[in-house]
Design an enzyme around this catalytic site. Sequence first.
Site, PDB file in Angstrom:
ATOM      1  N   LYS A 131       0.862  -1.185   0.000  1.00  0.00           N
ATOM      2  CA  LYS A 131       0.000   0.000   0.000  1.00  0.00           C
ATOM      3  C   LYS A 131       0.890   1.223   0.000  1.00  0.00           C
ATOM      4  O   LYS A 131       2.022   1.169   0.489  1.00  0.00           O
ATOM      5  CB  LYS A 131      -0.892   0.032   1.238  1.00  0.00           C
ATOM      6  N   ASP A 171      -6.676   4.427  -5.109  1.00  0.00           N
ATOM      7  CA  ASP A 171      -7.443   4.277  -3.872  1.00  0.00           C
ATOM      8  C   ASP A 171      -8.108   5.632  -3.644  1.00  0.00           C
ATOM      9  O   ASP A 171      -8.238   6.411  -4.604  1.00  0.00           O
ATOM     10  CB  ASP A 171      -6.505   3.871  -2.716  1.00  0.00           C
TER      11      ASP A 171
END
Length: 452
Positions: A131, A171
């Site tokens: 991430k 995201d």
Amino acid sequence: MEHYNIDQKIQEFMADIEARNPNEPEFLQAVKEVAVTVIPFIESRKEYSGMKLLERMAEPERTIIFRVPWVDDKGQIHVNRGYRIQMNSAIGPYKGGIRFHPTVNLSVLKFLAFEQTFKNSLTTLPMGGGKGGSDFNPQGRSDMEVMRFCQAFMSEMCKHIGPETDVPAGDIGVGAREIGYLFGQYKKIRNEFTGVMTGKGLAYGGSLIRPEATGYGVVYFAEQMLKTIDEDFNGKTVAVSGFGNVAWGVIKKVHELGGKVVTISGPDGYIYDEAGITGEKIDFLLELRGSGNNRAEDYVKKYPEAVFHAGKRPWEVKCDVAIPAATQNELDLDDARNLVANGVICVTEAANMPSTLEAISHFVEHKVLFSPGKASNAGGVATSGLEMTQNSIRLNWTSEEVDARLKEIMIGIHKTCRDYGKEENGYVNYVKGANIAGFVKVAEAMLAQGIV
Ligand code: 8G0
């Protein structure tokens, strides 16, 4: 005696994690949820016990933190912080989104990367966990400012990623526009056209259905949950939070399956539309998102029959199914109590970790069907995995092909969670099922690869 030992093991494990990761509440919350369900399982298996598997999974393989300097339209210089957490590569290249939001910090990205490892494992596709992101706030920034920021961010990140190493995606705050700029900069610096990012536009290697995939996958998963109690979406009232990409996909698919979504929400509050969010109202969500205002209230300006509740969350309305699709910790114990008191039968997480640990316990105690985001929202990254496959074989699949694979994957994840999460009284604990199933594949790969 047995229980005492396990509880003590969990406490000792958490004490160690807390000491190593101070001031990281979101990360500790995500690890605790996993530890409570997985440590009893580890201790019941000789081959896992003593191998420090969960300890290893809770330590990123690599954490990259970098300066992102950029110049705004007025010539002012800004400095943001960029991150890429390369959490676990036991089953494939690191894979996970990039988040641009002022709330981004190390704790938030480590929690997301940790969850991602389990989620990616559940998809059955060969993807490790990662991430990244920045505390940059794209709101109110011009196109050219966003482009310069993306280029500055990628100028550093491109040294650490690649189609066989680490494949980022979008995201929160990183959509089609940002992916384009990030990809363009990678291609320019590395001088290679490869599937290094997912969520790309259709013209340059993107996959059909990717924008819808997270939301569709959530609803396919919820459909399976309802099926376990002989129910379906037909005629059900559904409360959804958020109004971003994920909420949009959820609402489209719920409507298709005969359910009625009555809420969406933003940071400013929620709207209740008794008639249901249908037809052109669903398309309007895209406009709302594109407006850059980030205000749910704007919906009421266009559709005055809906009611805006300032500063409130949608969990106070009466609904059969609740689908939190906004962000982490948006549904707490009070919200869970409200939902249960109002007769909710199924809570399917669409965001990552939207429910607090106390809220989850309340749902489980009341035998509400509850699934954690790492299982029910895995359709997003699964479809990114399908984008990687299409890039590798240099072919594009049709919408029908991608959608069919997505549905098959979600049904598979549901079955796996059910197999690992079924309790003696028949209740399916999806949290336990998802954590154990996600753990097993990563653990097997790590054991086979030695202490590396
Ligand atoms: O496409 C992706 O890999 C992606 C993007 C944004 C979020 C997630 C997630 O799994 O949470 C995946």
